[in-house]
Enzyme design. Structure first.
Site, PDB file in Angstrom:
ATOM      1  CE  LYS A   1      -3.756  -1.971   2.836  1.00 24.46           C
ATOM      2  NZ  LYS A   1      -4.917  -1.735   1.974  1.00 24.46           N
TER       3      LYS A   1
ATOM      4  NE  ARG B   1     -10.825  -9.719  -2.009  1.00 24.57           N
ATOM      5  CZ  ARG B   1     -11.101  -8.771  -2.894  1.00 24.57           C
ATOM      6  NH1 ARG B   1     -11.375  -9.107  -4.147  1.00 24.57           N
ATOM      7  NH2 ARG B   1     -11.107  -7.500  -2.565  1.00 24.57           N
TER       8      ARG B   1
END
Length: 486
Positions: free
Chosen positions: A259, A333
């Site tokens: 990120k 996920r």
């Protein structure tokens, strides 16, 4: 200190319309409060305050707060109970003013809804300052008068539940590691005889063949934990439970798909899903709700080491499906895929998962509401009705086949962890991915990325991690327990 509510004037004469507690206090001080208010200029607007000193020896400082219209109820346009929201906001503002005066105790006017008043007080005063030498003075809110004591206490428990989630999300990632998170929740549940907490180590996760979860965890030096909570509040311990599943990434660097550094510190709260579902169970236990709840939280860090997932790697989930990891920052996920497979062991009435899953959810709804993707209209209705009461709103999002195709059209594996048109419908393709690991007929996925933190949007929460939608999960569980009772 004392916080009293006053409604907006219906007529043009501008005479203050007090709550019953306000009226009683005004009589006690021979009408001085009403007289002073009328001298202070125009009537109080919603959420605005006036402070009076020296009116009564028991209450050296009295804060009068505007409650808005007297009969504000459910606002169809806003999808919430406006009267309750007005009370939460007004009481929070009033209590903070008492705190600024460094008065250690405040009595709060129930304003016709003691639960909402308690929530406003306890949520409004909360601030994470564990690690600062200079702290704000602690203020203890109490109910003014003796009516509605039970409703007040319920509001305190609801708000303390959300504050627990806020505490866990706000704390630095070196203080709330996977094991420390699990131990903190275990300690909160220690006093309840009908709760079992299992802190599962990496060896157990391996025997469960949770390859997707382990692939994320292996990038960090912190060992993963699978936290499993059993709250047995139902009349029969064998009754089908409600299963809550929460994403527990205690720090998310993005892994190899790193990120940007700006704002990365906020990724200490990437375990917001685990924080809210575990706090909801702590609250359900404190309320002694008559239903069984199981909480599941896969906990780990997502870090970029020599052992970390690489873009293009293929991993195998608990149900045997292979997953191509095209973006290591779509890691939540992967944890949830295995946890959702495991959730199917419990013959659940409903499976509800919560996760700070996608930046795309924040783009879609901002902080106005939690996005809900569900295969069950029954489940949606319960969540929606709960959120109208709590003011912590939910909004239904699509689970179209259109999105499923974008994750199952995958070159190397059964599914890809990102949609093939990467930026298009990112929250929806993430939900479609999760659906590949669900066979339960009542399942809902709550994407809470947009409601993770609060700047100034929710006036009764201070700036920082929001702990949303803990109260909505609790209210939903309470409604479900009434259902089984009836």
């Amino acid at each position: 200190g004392l916080v009293l509510g006053v409604y907006s004037s219906e007529k043009d004469d501008g005479a203050a319309q007090f709550t019953s507690a306000g009226d009683a206090f005004d009589r006690l001080v021979s009408g001085k409060l009403r007289a002073l208010l009328s001298l202070c200029g125009p009537p109080l607007k919603k959420g605005k305050t006036r402070i009076f000193h020296g009116l009564h020896q028991d209450f050296p400082s009295v804060v009068v707060v505007g409650l808005g219209k007297k009969n504000a109820g459910i606002n169809e346009q806003e999808n919430w109970n406006e009267g309750k929201e007005n009370i939460r906001t007004a009481v929070a503002v009033g209590c903070r003013q008492i705190q600024d005066l460094e008065i250690p105790c405040v009595e709060v006017d129930p304003c016709g809804d003691a639960q909402a008043a308690a929530e406003g007080a306890v949520l409004g005063l909360h601030e994470y300052n564990e690690l600062k030498q200079k702290k704000k003075p602690i203020v203890t809110p109490q109910l003014h008068g003796s009516a509605e004591r039970e409703a007040w206490q319920k509001g305190v428990i609801y708000a303390e539940g959300q504050n627990l989630a806020r505490y866990l999300m706000e704390a630095p990632a070196n203080y709330i590691t996977p094991i420390k998170f699990a131990e903190h929740i275990e300690q909160k549940l220690r006093s309840f005889s009908n709760v079992r907490v299992h802190i599962r180590p990496e060896s157990w996760i391996t025997t469960q063949e949770m390859g997707a979860f382990l692939s994320v965890a292996k990038g960090s030096a912190e060992p993963p934990i699978f936290l499993e909570i059993h709250y047995l509040g139902g009349a029969n311990t064998n009754d089908s439970p409600l299963v809550f599943v929460g994403k527990g990434v205690t720090f998310d660097s993005g892994g190899i798909s790193l990120k940007p550094s700006s704002g990365m510190d906020a990724m200490r709260a990437d375990m917001g899903g685990a924080a809210t579902v575990c706090s909801a169970i702590v609250t359900a236990a404190a309320l002694n709700l008559p239903l069984n709840i199981i909480g599941l939280a896969p906990l780990c860090e997502n870090m970029p080491s020599g052992k970390a997932n690489k873009p293009g790697d293929v991993v195998r989930a608990k149900n045997g499906k292979t997953i191509q990891v095209d973006n290591t920052d779509a890691e939540g996920r992967l944890l949830l895929a295995d946890a959702l497979c495991y959730a199917h062991n419990f013959n659940a009435r409903a499976v509800v998962n919560a996760a700070t899953l996608t930046g795309a959810m924040d783009v879609a709804l901002g902080s106005a509401a939690t996005g809900v993707f569900t295969n069950s209209s029954w489940l949606w209705t319960h969540l929606y009705e709960a959120s109208i009461l709590t003011g912590d709103r939910v909004w239904r999002m699509p689970l179209f086949e259109h999105y499923t195709k974008q994750v199952t059209d995958c070159p190397l594996a059964d599914v890809s962890n990102i949609g093939k048109y990467s930026r298009a419908g990112g929250a929806c393709t993430a939900a479609a991915f999760l659906k590949e690991f669900v066979t339960a007929s009542h399942w809902a996925h709550l994407d809470i990325a947009g409601v993770m933190s609060n700047k100034d949007e929710v006036p009764y929460l201070r700036k920082g991690m929001a702990g949303r939608p803990t109260r909505t999960l609790v209210e939903f569980a309470a409604r479900l327990s009434q259902d089984s009772h009836n």
